[in-house]
Design an enzyme around this catalytic site. Structure first.
Site, PDB file in Angstrom:
ATOM      1  CE1 TYR A   1     -10.060   1.325   8.784  1.00  0.00           C
ATOM      2  CE2 TYR A   1     -10.934   2.404  10.739  1.00  0.00           C
ATOM      3  CZ  TYR A   1      -9.874   2.102   9.915  1.00  0.00           C
ATOM      4  OH  TYR A   1      -8.615   2.559  10.214  1.00  0.00           O
TER       5      TYR A   1
ATOM      6  N   GLY B   1       0.297   8.236   1.295  1.00  0.00           N
ATOM      7  CA  GLY B   1       0.135   8.239   2.737  1.00  0.00           C
ATOM      8  C   GLY B   1       1.223   7.526   3.518  1.00  0.00           C
TER       9      GLY B   1
ATOM     10  N   GLY C   1       0.816  -1.218   0.000  1.00  0.00           N
ATOM     11  CA  GLY C   1       0.000   0.000   0.000  1.00  0.00           C
ATOM     12  C   GLY C   1       0.840   1.254   0.000  1.00  0.00           C
TER      13      GLY C   1
ATOM     14  CB  SER D   1       0.106   4.156  -4.338  1.00  0.00           C
ATOM     15  OG  SER D   1      -1.102   4.014  -3.608  1.00  0.00           O
TER      16      SER D   1
ATOM     17  CB  SER E   1      -3.665  -1.843  13.767  1.00  0.00           C
ATOM     18  OG  SER E   1      -4.987  -1.936  14.276  1.00  0.00           O
TER      19      SER E   1
ATOM     20  CG  ASP F   1      -5.378  -6.524  -6.174  1.00  0.00           C
ATOM     21  OD1 ASP F   1      -5.734  -6.519  -4.979  1.00  0.00           O
ATOM     22  OD2 ASP F   1      -6.191  -6.516  -7.115  1.00  0.00           O
TER      23      ASP F   1
END
Length: 277
Positions: free
Chosen positions: A146, A14, A10, A12, A132, A54
Site C-alpha cells: 500500500y 467515502g 471510485g 461509490s 494520495s 473499472d
C-alpha cells in the site's frame, strides 16, 4: 459560460462519493464512476451522472471517458480517487495481489490521466487531482504494498505537475489521514487473511486493530472534510500542490520531515501500540 465538467473515480463510497456531491453542489457537471454502480444511486438524485468504471480495465476506462467527452465535449477536472489498501507481510502476500494493488492505485490513476489529457491540452486548461494519502509520506509495518503505491502516486504527481504546467493544467495531491469509511475494515480483513497466522500474526492483529479504527468517528475524519479540500483544489486560482487534510495529517507529515528514520520508526511503533490498546 458553460458549467465546468468534473469526473470522479471510485465514487461509490467515502471520499469519492462526497467529492462528487461537493462538486455538484458548487456548480460542476459531475460524472461519477465506480464498479459498484448501485452504491451511487443517491448521487443521481443530486444530478450527478453515474457510470460503470473499472480502473483495471482499459475498455471500461476508454468507454467512460469517451462518454463524457461525447456528451460534454470536455473534462475540466479529473479526481483520481479509486483505490484500496492491501496489507500483509511482504513475505506472505502473493505477488499477484501486489500487482493488483499497483494496477488499481497507480496504473489505473495513470491511465485515466492519459485518457483525459488530450482534451485538457486542447482546451489549454484543466485540473488533475490525485487522492494520495499521508501514507505516501510515512509507513507502517505490514503495509509495504500500500505505501509503495502511495509513494509512487506522490512522485508521479510531482513529475506530472512540471510537465503539464506549460499546457495550463494544474496537478494537486490530496493527502488524507484516517478517513471515516469502510476502507480500514476491508484492509484489516485482508491483512488477517494473509498474515493473521504464522510469524507475523502478533503484528497483524495489532495493525488490524489500528486499521479498524477508521470506522470510529472519534478517531477518523469525515470524508466530507476531504471533499472540501478537493473542491478547493478544483476551484482555486492557484491550487496548492499538496493538501494534507484530516485528523493529525499535518503533524504526521511534519514529524516525518524532521525526525531521523530510527526515531520516526520508534514513534510509529509507539503510536500503533497505543491506538491498538
Amino acid at each position: 459560460m458553460p458549467k465546468p465538467v468534473a469526473f470522479v473515480t471510485g465514487a461509490s463510497t467515502g471520499i469519492g462519493f462526497e467529492a462528487a456531491k461537493k462538486l455538484s453542489s458548487h456548480g460542476f457537471i459531475v460524472y461519477a464512476g465506480a464498479r459498484r454502480v448501485d452504491r451511487m444511486e443517491p448521487l443521481k438524485a443530486l444530478g450527478v451522472q453515474v457510470l460503470a468504471l473499472d480502473v483495471t480495465d482499459d475498455d471500461s476506462m476508454r468507454a467512460a471517458v469517451g462518454r463524457v467527452l461525447e456528451e460534454r465535449g470536455r473534462i475540466d477536472v479529473l479526481v483520481n480517487n479509486a483505490g484500496y489498501g492491501s496489507y500483509g507481510a511482504l513475505e506472505q502476500v502473493d505477488l499477484a495481489e501486489g500487482r493488483r494493488q499497483f494496477d488499481v492505485n497507480v496504473f489505473g490513476l495513470a491511465r485515466m490521466t492519459q485518457l483525459v489529457l488530450p482534451a485538457m491540452r486542447s482546451a489549454g486548461r484543466g485540473r488533475i487531482i490525485n487522492i494520495s494519502s499521508i501514507g505516501g509520506k510515512f509507513y507502517e509495518p505490514l503495509g509495504a504494498w500500500y505505501h509503495a503505491t502511495k509513494f509512487a502516486v506522490e512522485g508521479m504527481s510531482d513529475a506530472l505537475r512540471l510537465e503539464l504546467k506549460p499546457h495550463g493544467i494544474e496537478v494537486a495531491i490530496i493527502e488524507p489521514a484516517g478517513t471515516l469509511s469502510e476502507w480500514g475494515r476491508i484492509s484489516a480483513d485482508g491483512l488477517l487473511a494473509s498474515s493473521g497466522e504464522g510469524p507475523y500474526a502478533a503484528q497483524a492483529r495489532q495493525m488490524a486493530d489500528v486499521l479498524a479504527t477508521t470506522d470510529r468517528p472519534e478517531t477518523s475524519t469525515p470524508p466530507a472534510v476531504i471533499a472540501a479540500a478537493v473542491l478547493h483544489a478544483a476551484t482555486a486560482a492557484r491550487p496548492r500542490t499538496r493538501y494534507p487534510v484530516g485528523r493529525g495529517a499535518a503533524a504526521i507529515v511534519g514529524l516525518r520531515r524532521v525526525l531521523p528514520d530510527r526515531l520516526y520508526d520508534a514513534v510509529v511503533m509507539a503510536v500503533l501500540k497505543r491506538v491498538a490498546g
